[in-house]
Design an enzyme around this catalytic site. Structure first.
Site, PDB file in Angstrom:
ATOM      1  N   GLU A 229       0.794  -1.228   0.162  1.00  0.00           N
ATOM      2  CA  GLU A 229       0.012  -0.091  -0.079  1.00  0.00           C
ATOM      3  C   GLU A 229       0.926   1.232  -0.039  1.00  0.00           C
ATOM      4  O   GLU A 229       1.813   1.378   0.735  1.00  0.00           O
ATOM      5  CB  GLU A 229      -0.891   0.092   1.165  1.00  0.00           C
ATOM      6  CG  GLU A 229      -1.785   1.191   1.238  1.00  0.00           C
ATOM      7  CD  GLU A 229      -2.541   1.460   2.664  1.00  0.00           C
ATOM      8  OE1 GLU A 229      -3.143   2.389   2.791  1.00  0.00           O
ATOM      9  OE2 GLU A 229      -1.695   0.813   3.602  1.00  0.00           O
ATOM     10  N   ALA A 234       5.896  11.760  -3.063  1.00  0.00           N
ATOM     11  CA  ALA A 234       5.984  13.183  -3.278  1.00  0.00           C
ATOM     12  C   ALA A 234       7.445  13.508  -3.917  1.00  0.00           C
ATOM     13  O   ALA A 234       8.457  12.834  -3.831  1.00  0.00           O
ATOM     14  CB  ALA A 234       5.608  14.232  -2.193  1.00  0.00           C
ATOM     15  N   ILE A 235       7.530  14.806  -4.601  1.00  0.00           N
ATOM     16  CA  ILE A 235       8.594  15.191  -5.335  1.00  0.00           C
ATOM     17  C   ILE A 235       8.861  16.695  -5.038  1.00  0.00           C
ATOM     18  O   ILE A 235       7.750  17.463  -4.768  1.00  0.00           O
ATOM     19  CB  ILE A 235       8.575  15.194  -6.886  1.00  0.00           C
ATOM     20  CG1 ILE A 235       8.584  13.770  -7.311  1.00  0.00           C
ATOM     21  CG2 ILE A 235       9.974  15.848  -7.493  1.00  0.00           C
ATOM     22  CD1 ILE A 235       9.693  12.824  -7.024  1.00  0.00           C
ATOM     23  N   GLY A 243       9.994  14.676 -15.049  1.00  0.00           N
ATOM     24  CA  GLY A 243       9.785  13.349 -15.256  1.00  0.00           C
ATOM     25  C   GLY A 243      10.287  12.731 -13.890  1.00  0.00           C
ATOM     26  O   GLY A 243      10.313  11.265 -14.172  1.00  0.00           O
ATOM     27  N   TYR A 244      10.793  13.180 -12.643  1.00  0.00           N
ATOM     28  CA  TYR A 244      10.939  12.399 -11.840  1.00  0.00           C
ATOM     29  C   TYR A 244      10.073  11.659 -11.085  1.00  0.00           C
ATOM     30  O   TYR A 244       9.973  10.377 -10.582  1.00  0.00           O
ATOM     31  CB  TYR A 244      11.625  13.197 -10.762  1.00  0.00           C
ATOM     32  CG  TYR A 244      12.968  14.125 -11.142  1.00  0.00           C
ATOM     33  CD1 TYR A 244      14.254  13.186 -10.822  1.00  0.00           C
ATOM     34  CD2 TYR A 244      13.031  15.317 -11.481  1.00  0.00           C
ATOM     35  CE1 TYR A 244      15.422  13.809 -11.235  1.00  0.00           C
ATOM     36  CE2 TYR A 244      14.187  16.015 -11.665  1.00  0.00           C
ATOM     37  CZ  TYR A 244      15.289  15.017 -11.673  1.00  0.00           C
ATOM     38  OH  TYR A 244      16.645  15.551 -12.011  1.00  0.00           O
ATOM     39  N   GLY A 245       8.624  12.036 -11.227  1.00  0.00           N
ATOM     40  CA  GLY A 245       7.688  11.482 -10.552  1.00  0.00           C
ATOM     41  C   GLY A 245       7.274  10.107 -11.421  1.00  0.00           C
ATOM     42  O   GLY A 245       7.228   9.026 -10.742  1.00  0.00           O
ATOM     43  N   ALA A 272      -5.927  13.497  -7.419  1.00  0.00           N
ATOM     44  CA  ALA A 272      -5.083  12.437  -7.469  1.00  0.00           C
ATOM     45  C   ALA A 272      -5.290  11.308  -8.675  1.00  0.00           C
ATOM     46  O   ALA A 272      -4.500  10.619  -9.303  1.00  0.00           O
ATOM     47  CB  ALA A 272      -4.573  11.835  -6.090  1.00  0.00           C
ATOM     48  N   VAL A 273      -6.719  11.132  -8.969  1.00  0.00           N
ATOM     49  CA  VAL A 273      -7.101  10.143  -9.675  1.00  0.00           C
ATOM     50  C   VAL A 273      -6.555   9.957 -10.987  1.00  0.00           C
ATOM     51  O   VAL A 273      -5.955   8.997 -11.556  1.00  0.00           O
ATOM     52  CB  VAL A 273      -8.639   9.909  -9.989  1.00  0.00           C
ATOM     53  CG1 VAL A 273      -9.084   9.171 -10.980  1.00  0.00           C
ATOM     54  CG2 VAL A 273      -9.274   9.739  -8.475  1.00  0.00           C
TER      55      VAL A 273
END
Length: 498
Positions: A229, A234-235, A243-245, A272-273
């Protein structure tokens, strides 16, 4: 018994909105013994700036380099730095794509395109450019990932402290004690995004070696149930929209695969969906209910989402898989269509009158009326495809009479005098008219097309020419010019008639 406050996890890869991930419940086993307590560096699938930990199982993708998966326009491997937008390159998928067994041959006078020419260069796709940039930076050591659990060692505490600082800054709605409790929980594991720096040790730094935590993901693995889960992701602000995420989520999936997990679950809010959908999460939960019941609490106002992991998918190198799927699809289409066939163009200088559609090379073959397999093609509506079927002469004559009546009324209108003939630059003073207007049209030209009898086969084509005449006037003279006012009056006339 569940514990639960919804937490905001900012997943910043083209999204500034937050992503809510709720904490899990007690009663599950801790991390497996095969996971290294403290810190373990996770390597990428491209390059080898950081070697995977020896404690990680051997189900790691084989090492690759950009020179192995990229090809230039000349077909040679790309070596060195590839700057997006400056070089043309093609991806070379790892999977072997079989060619068509029975491709439809090209008719006489036509030729076929190769699969690479049909798909075009991969450098034109933004997602490929971002993937190339991120894999290069990771291979060059500009950033790397580290798996950390709380084993009370100084290095682990420094790492987790830096990650907690990122979460608190990027997730202001989350209570600090709650973030600290999950991040430092021994049953939770964190994948940290690290960046080398020369700054001294302090808040946000991960150790004396000059490393800074710029993002990460905190999750809890449930090993007997084979799922994890995601609690927070977060970034930092300086690393967003680069592009890090997406790279972080790909490493989380690969890490879960190596640990034998088959599913990732998270509770996302409405903001967030979209992000989680982009990362492969779905509202449909396929994990059996009894496996996650009592371990994850479904909070009010959030949506439980799932990502099912596939062992054969390399999430760090998804563009290679997509390229293989595209090539396979094109090869299959070659067996059932003529999409790979190119016909010679028409010489417009030789066209003095109307041109029957049936005489255009390729249209007859596409409609299935000649040269096709098995006769006429069936349309998606269940009948024979219309293709290049001839039009009803009586209906065309009636349409021509109607259009002639409308055109006569338009020409007789008091606002039509500037548009009766082509613009004369010397008489009107519009010396640059044909430099500005590249596709001129006037009522006399429309009348000539109508007299030819073959151009205006539909009312929409006739209306498009009249609208183009008005648009040309508006583009050259501006919205407030008196000639533009005449054109607008004329437009209201023919729109009311058609």
């Amino acid at each position: 018994m569940g514990r639960g406050v919804a937490g905001r996890a900012r997943a910043a890869d083209g999204h500034h909105v937050g992503a809510t991930a709720a904490a899990g419940a007690a009663g599950a086993s801790s991390c497996p013994s095969t996971l290294k307590r403290g810190g373990a560096v996770v390597g990428s699938g491209l390059g080898g700036a950081r070697a995977p930990s020896s404690t990680v199982p051997a189900s790691v993708p084989s090492p690759m380099t950009l020179s192995n998966v990229l090809r230039t326009a000349a077909g040679k491997p790309v070596v060195g730095h590839v700057a997006p937008g400056q070089d043309v390159y093609y991806l070379h998928p790892q999977q072997e794509v079989s060619t068509s067994k029975r491709p439809r041959p090209a008719p006489p006078g036509a030729w076929t395109q190769s699969t690479r020419d049909i798909l075009g260069p991969d450098s034109q796709h933004p997602y490929v450019q971002r993937w190339v940039r991120m894999t290069q930076l990771e291979a060059e050591g500009e950033f790397y990932f580290r798996v950390v659990t709380n084993d009370a060692s100084p290095d682990a505490l420094f790492n987790l402290l830096g990650l907690k600082t990122v979460f608190i800054k990027q997730l202001p709605n989350m209570p600090r004690p709650y973030v600290s409790r999950l991040v430092f929980d021994v049953k939770h594991e964190s994948l940290l995004l690290m960046k080398p720096t020369s700054s001294p040790v302090g808040v946000g730094c991960a150790g004396a070696g000059g490393e800074t935590v710029i993002g990460g993901c905190c999750y809890r693995p449930f090993m007997p149930q084979q799922f994890a889960e995601i609690a927070f992701l977060a970034i930092s602000q300086t690393g967003q929209d680069l592009g890090y995420g997406a790279r972080l989520m790909a490493h989380v999936k690969e890490r879960a695969k190596r640990c034998g997990l088959t599913h990732l679950l998270t509770c996302a809010d409405n903001n967030a969906v979209p992000y989680f959908k982009k990362q492969g999460f779905s509202k449909r939960i396929t994990l059996p209910y009894e496996l996650w019941q009592g371990r994850i609490k479904d909070y009010e106002g959030v949506l439980l989402m799932e990502c099912k992991l596939h062992t054969q998918v390399d999430y760090l190198n998804m563009p290679l898989l997509l390229k293989a799927q595209k090539e396979c699809l094109v090869e299959k289409l070659k067996e059932v269509s003529l999409s790979h066939v190119v016909y010679p163009g028409l010489d417009a200088s030789l066209l003095t009158g109307g041109l029957p559609l049936e005489s255009i090379p390729g249209l007859a073959e596409i409609s299935g009326r000649s040269g096709g397999r098995g006769g006429a093609m069936m349309s998606t509506r269940g009948g024979v495809a219309s293709g290049v079927a001839p039009r009803d002469p009586a209906a065309q004559a009636a349409l021509r009479r109607h259009l002639q009546s409308v055109l006569a009324q338009v020409k007789a209108h008091g606002s039509a005098w500037p548009f009766l003939e082509p613009v004369n630059p010397q008489e009107t003073g519009a010396v640059d008219y044909y430099d500005v207007i590249k596709d001129p049209i006037d009522l006399s030209a429309i009348q000539q097309k109508l007299d030819d009898g073959w151009f205006y086969v539909t009312k929409e084509i006739f209306l498009a020419d009249l609208k183009r005449m008005v648009d040309n006037c508006r583009a050259y003279n501006g919205k407030t010019h008196y000639v533009t006012e005449l054109a607008c009056q004329l437009e209201r006339v023919f729109l009311s008639k058609l």
